[in-house]
Design a protein around this motif. Structure first.
Motif, PDB file in Angstrom:
ATOM      1  N   LYS A 183       2.274  -4.348  -6.121  1.00 46.17           N
ATOM      2  CA  LYS A 183       2.252  -5.706  -5.535  1.00 46.17           C
ATOM      3  C   LYS A 183       0.832  -6.090  -5.139  1.00 46.17           C
ATOM      4  CE  LYS A 183       6.919  -5.869  -3.728  1.00 46.17           C
ATOM      5  NZ  LYS A 183       7.717  -5.493  -2.566  1.00 46.17           N
ATOM      6  N   ASP A 184       0.100  -5.145  -4.575  1.00 46.69           N
ATOM      7  CA  ASP A 184      -1.314  -5.397  -4.272  1.00 46.69           C
ATOM      8  C   ASP A 184      -2.072  -5.761  -5.549  1.00 46.69           C
ATOM      9  OD1 ASP A 184      -0.863  -4.563  -1.592  1.00 46.69           O
ATOM     10  OD2 ASP A 184      -1.218  -2.473  -2.139  1.00 46.69           O
ATOM     11  N   ALA A 185      -1.747  -5.050  -6.628  1.00 43.34           N
ATOM     12  CA  ALA A 185      -2.430  -5.291  -7.902  1.00 43.34           C
ATOM     13  C   ALA A 185      -2.184  -6.720  -8.388  1.00 43.34           C
ATOM     14  CB  ALA A 185      -1.972  -4.279  -8.949  1.00 43.34           C
ATOM     15  N   ARG A 186      -0.967  -7.200  -8.205  1.00 45.18           N
ATOM     16  CA  ARG A 186      -0.661  -8.578  -8.640  1.00 45.18           C
ATOM     17  C   ARG A 186      -1.416  -9.600  -7.776  1.00 45.18           C
ATOM     18  NH1 ARG A 186       0.568  -9.202 -13.047  1.00 45.18           N
ATOM     19  NH2 ARG A 186      -0.078 -11.279 -12.481  1.00 45.18           N
ATOM     20  N   LEU A 187      -1.522  -9.323  -6.480  1.00 47.96           N
ATOM     21  CA  LEU A 187      -2.287 -10.227  -5.607  1.00 47.96           C
ATOM     22  C   LEU A 187      -3.751 -10.292  -6.050  1.00 47.96           C
ATOM     23  CD1 LEU A 187      -0.893  -9.175  -2.106  1.00 47.96           C
ATOM     24  CD2 LEU A 187      -0.658 -11.427  -3.158  1.00 47.96           C
ATOM     25  N   LEU A 188      -4.287  -9.128  -6.394  1.00 41.56           N
ATOM     26  CA  LEU A 188      -5.682  -9.051  -6.848  1.00 41.56           C
ATOM     27  C   LEU A 188      -5.873  -9.843  -8.140  1.00 41.56           C
ATOM     28  CD1 LEU A 188      -6.120  -5.279  -6.077  1.00 41.56           C
ATOM     29  CD2 LEU A 188      -7.725  -7.024  -5.275  1.00 41.56           C
ATOM     30  N   ILE A 189      -4.949  -9.626  -9.093  1.00 42.02           N
ATOM     31  CA  ILE A 189      -5.083 -10.300 -10.389  1.00 42.02           C
ATOM     32  C   ILE A 189      -4.872 -11.801 -10.226  1.00 42.02           C
ATOM     33  CG2 ILE A 189      -3.973 -10.578 -12.645  1.00 42.02           C
ATOM     34  CD1 ILE A 189      -3.735  -7.571 -12.838  1.00 42.02           C
ATOM     35  N   ASP A 190      -3.866 -12.199  -9.444  1.00 43.13           N
ATOM     36  CA  ASP A 190      -3.606 -13.637  -9.289  1.00 43.13           C
ATOM     37  C   ASP A 190      -4.767 -14.328  -8.568  1.00 43.13           C
ATOM     38  OD1 ASP A 190      -1.269 -13.371 -10.679  1.00 43.13           O
ATOM     39  OD2 ASP A 190       0.023 -13.301  -8.913  1.00 43.13           O
ATOM     40  N   GLY A 191      -5.335 -13.650  -7.577  1.00 45.95           N
ATOM     41  CA  GLY A 191      -6.493 -14.220  -6.881  1.00 45.95           C
ATOM     42  C   GLY A 191      -7.687 -14.351  -7.812  1.00 45.95           C
ATOM     43  N   ALA A 192      -7.886 -13.361  -8.649  1.00 44.94           N
ATOM     44  CA  ALA A 192      -8.999 -13.402  -9.600  1.00 44.94           C
ATOM     45  C   ALA A 192      -8.769 -14.502 -10.644  1.00 44.94           C
ATOM     46  CB  ALA A 192      -9.155 -12.035 -10.279  1.00 44.94           C
ATOM     47  N   LYS A 193      -7.533 -14.606 -11.122  1.00 44.01           N
ATOM     48  CA  LYS A 193      -7.214 -15.630 -12.130  1.00 44.01           C
ATOM     49  C   LYS A 193      -7.441 -17.044 -11.596  1.00 44.01           C
ATOM     50  CE  LYS A 193      -3.368 -15.220 -14.673  1.00 44.01           C
ATOM     51  NZ  LYS A 193      -1.976 -14.793 -15.021  1.00 44.01           N
ATOM     52  N   ALA A 194      -7.067 -17.257 -10.342  1.00 49.77           N
ATOM     53  CA  ALA A 194      -7.241 -18.600  -9.756  1.00 49.77           C
ATOM     54  C   ALA A 194      -8.718 -18.991  -9.785  1.00 49.77           C
ATOM     55  CB  ALA A 194      -6.695 -18.615  -8.331  1.00 49.77           C
ATOM     56  N   LYS A 195      -9.569 -18.059  -9.416  1.00 51.09           N
ATOM     57  CA  LYS A 195     -11.013 -18.344  -9.448  1.00 51.09           C
ATOM     58  C   LYS A 195     -11.506 -18.514 -10.896  1.00 51.09           C
ATOM     59  CE  LYS A 195     -13.888 -18.484  -6.708  1.00 51.09           C
ATOM     60  NZ  LYS A 195     -14.463 -19.726  -6.114  1.00 51.09           N
ATOM     61  N   ALA A 196     -10.999 -17.685 -11.800  1.00 50.84           N
ATOM     62  CA  ALA A 196     -11.408 -17.789 -13.211  1.00 50.84           C
ATOM     63  C   ALA A 196     -11.044 -19.157 -13.764  1.00 50.84           C
ATOM     64  CB  ALA A 196     -10.753 -16.673 -14.029  1.00 50.84           C
ATOM     65  N   GLU A 197      -9.868 -19.641 -13.402  1.00 47.29           N
ATOM     66  CA  GLU A 197      -9.463 -20.984 -13.859  1.00 47.29           C
ATOM     67  C   GLU A 197     -10.342 -22.059 -13.239  1.00 47.29           C
ATOM     68  OE1 GLU A 197      -5.276 -20.837 -13.021  1.00 47.29           O
ATOM     69  OE2 GLU A 197      -4.909 -19.590 -14.799  1.00 47.29           O
ATOM     70  N   GLU A 198     -10.668 -21.852 -11.971  1.00 50.13           N
ATOM     71  CA  GLU A 198     -11.512 -22.835 -11.267  1.00 50.13           C
ATOM     72  C   GLU A 198     -12.881 -22.984 -11.940  1.00 50.13           C
ATOM     73  OE1 GLU A 198     -11.875 -21.963  -6.987  1.00 50.13           O
ATOM     74  OE2 GLU A 198     -13.917 -22.758  -7.144  1.00 50.13           O
ATOM     75  N   MET A 249       0.846  -1.200   0.000  1.00 52.20           N
ATOM     76  CA  MET A 249       0.000   0.000   0.000  1.00 52.20           C
ATOM     77  C   MET A 249       0.885   1.255   0.000  1.00 52.20           C
ATOM     78  SD  MET A 249      -3.437  -0.059   0.022  1.00 52.20           S
ATOM     79  CE  MET A 249      -3.526  -1.743   0.623  1.00 52.20           C
ATOM     80  N   LEU A 250       0.509   2.247  -0.771  1.00 54.14           N
ATOM     81  CA  LEU A 250       1.273   3.501  -0.844  1.00 54.14           C
ATOM     82  C   LEU A 250       0.569   4.600  -0.039  1.00 54.14           C
ATOM     83  CD1 LEU A 250       1.946   3.561  -4.697  1.00 54.14           C
ATOM     84  CD2 LEU A 250       3.501   2.767  -2.913  1.00 54.14           C
ATOM     85  N   THR A 251       1.334   5.571   0.405  1.00 60.75           N
ATOM     86  CA  THR A 251       0.765   6.762   1.033  1.00 60.75           C
ATOM     87  C   THR A 251       1.167   7.970   0.200  1.00 60.75           C
ATOM     88  OG1 THR A 251       0.962   5.707   3.175  1.00 60.75           O
ATOM     89  CG2 THR A 251       0.621   8.088   3.163  1.00 60.75           C
ATOM     90  N   ILE A 252       0.176   8.730  -0.198  1.00 58.67           N
ATOM     91  CA  ILE A 252       0.350   9.799  -1.187  1.00 58.67           C
ATOM     92  C   ILE A 252      -0.032  11.141  -0.575  1.00 58.67           C
ATOM     93  CG2 ILE A 252      -0.564  10.629  -3.412  1.00 58.67           C
ATOM     94  CD1 ILE A 252       0.969   8.034  -3.711  1.00 58.67           C
ATOM     95  N   LYS A 253       0.714  12.203  -0.915  1.00 65.00           N
ATOM     96  CA  LYS A 253       0.321  13.563  -0.509  1.00 65.00           C
ATOM     97  C   LYS A 253      -0.380  14.251  -1.676  1.00 65.00           C
ATOM     98  CE  LYS A 253       4.016  15.368   1.603  1.00 65.00           C
ATOM     99  NZ  LYS A 253       4.806  16.281   2.449  1.00 65.00           N
ATOM    100  N   ARG A 254      -1.425  14.976  -1.374  1.00 67.89           N
ATOM    101  CA  ARG A 254      -2.274  15.555  -2.424  1.00 67.89           C
ATOM    102  C   ARG A 254      -2.783  16.915  -1.994  1.00 67.89           C
ATOM    103  NH1 ARG A 254      -7.160  11.758  -4.074  1.00 67.89           N
ATOM    104  NH2 ARG A 254      -5.469  10.935  -5.348  1.00 67.89           N
TER     105      ARG A 254
END
Lengths: 145, 145, 145, 145
Positions: C10-25, A1-6
């Motif tokens: 890194k969060d984005a990859r966790l989201l995509i990998d989790g979604a892909k696992a279900k899509a494959e299932e 998670m990132l923390t951003i200033k805006r």
């Protein structure tokens, strides 16, 4: 998670009011846009007499300067014939602005948003954008002291 | 030759500040746009916490309401299935807004501009837009007296 | 100045990998998009067999869900005939998605981004989006413990 | 009937991971896009710190390079004043990218997709795109041996 200033909306008003004061001083009614650090519009004002195409020009200058973290006049130099970014002006459906008047805003080295000004000459637009940022920085400094 | 009555930028600030006061009262940070009588953007503010898609929704609500000289909720009724304007929502590349929150502003019977609000429910957006107009009208009246 | 929390890559990859696992299932190759808290694209993957229009559908579902801080299926209900947001589907040039499969992602009550899934039925798209978020949340929890 | 060779999603990950490794080495967080042989988006990643306009720039560089089966820097040369393709930059609503950083990917002489990189200088973008392709080719070769 990132923390951003805006930038917040109070910062945006300081930017616009600072820019307007300079625009009035030089006698050129301007369109003035402020974007947050993600290039999304935060505030906009068209002074009485500001130009209609400049609504979009100002918004897109602010979008571009925030996004590339440079002044739009710098992108303008890179967009000149023979330069490596020649032709970038039409990218993103023409949103990439290569005319002076868009500046990123840095606080403690981080880009927290941007300002875009349009309706005058490119030099006037840039001068007014700079005045807006100066008004914000001065207020920030006086708050800290 | 025509003579046109049009909101100026001070009117726009009164509209936005009146709308913001109501938005704060109901606890919903809003995007608020003001257009002049030609449907061109005059001023915009995204309160801290206002939604990103609502930037465009607010601007387009103001654009639409000024242009059709009716509230966007009225166009929404006409856009329902079976109604004569069903399908107008997608006209102008989707700029025709059919959700409550856009209102034209009439002074002495003439449309001089509009206001568009977005980020809350349609009913909240409309309530905040009305509060903006009320703030303008009250100031106009007190100036005259 | 505001301080914002935002998904990182890194969060984005966790989201995509989790979604892909279900899509494959469930045997449905999907397009999966992740946006940051400002609705800007962070990561995207089209599984082999994912549909071409679904590239944009997935990106726009994620954009919409993040922006409105609700699932796109909820906007879909509000967009039905007779409902107050009927016609919102064509706003923003059609980017407002009203089909299930887009979800905002909340961490400690704040929207930090979103996920959009497309290529299956709306119910399948939603199921896969939920699986993506679950994968992120579980990893976040195990990191904290 | 035609039989087409096309990158799969595993190839796309190799391309992106190879590009990311180089981007980290040179210290420039990048937006990286991979398109299949039909110029349709296959995968995308915005590294933490990648620029917002570069989301579209990277996708459009990959789209262009795949489509014209040349590097975008080559189209950039042809787009210079006096050259036969001067002005092509604004075609397709500005999607034709003429800045270095987009490359087609050839396997056994056939274009099977492309990669587009943006956020650094044009030279850095190109270097990172080349590193992505190298990572794919090396893996392909080691699989064959």
């Amino acid at each position: 998670m990132l923390t951003i200033k805006r930038l917040d909306v109070k910062d945006a008003r300081l930017l616009i009011d600072g820019a307007k004061a300079k625009a009035e001083e030089i006698g050129v009614p301007m369109c003035i846009a402020v974007t947050d650090e993600s290039s999304n519009l935060l505030a906009f004002e068209r002074m009485d007499g500001g130009k209609i195409p400049s609504i979009t020009l100002a918004i897109d200058k602010s979008f571009t300067a925030t996004g590339i973290r440079k002044g739009t006049h710098e992108l303008g130099e890179a967009n000149q014939p023979g330069q490596p970014a020649h032709g970038i002006a039409s990218a993103l459906g023409g949103r990439m602005m290569v005319i002076a008047g868009g500046l990123p805003i840095r606080i403690d080295g981080e880009v927290v948003g941007g300002i875009g000004v349009s309706s005058g000459t490119p030099a006037q637009d840039l001068e007014v954008a700079e005045a807006g940022i100066r008004a914000l920085i001065e207020t920030q400094s006086s708050v800290k002291n």
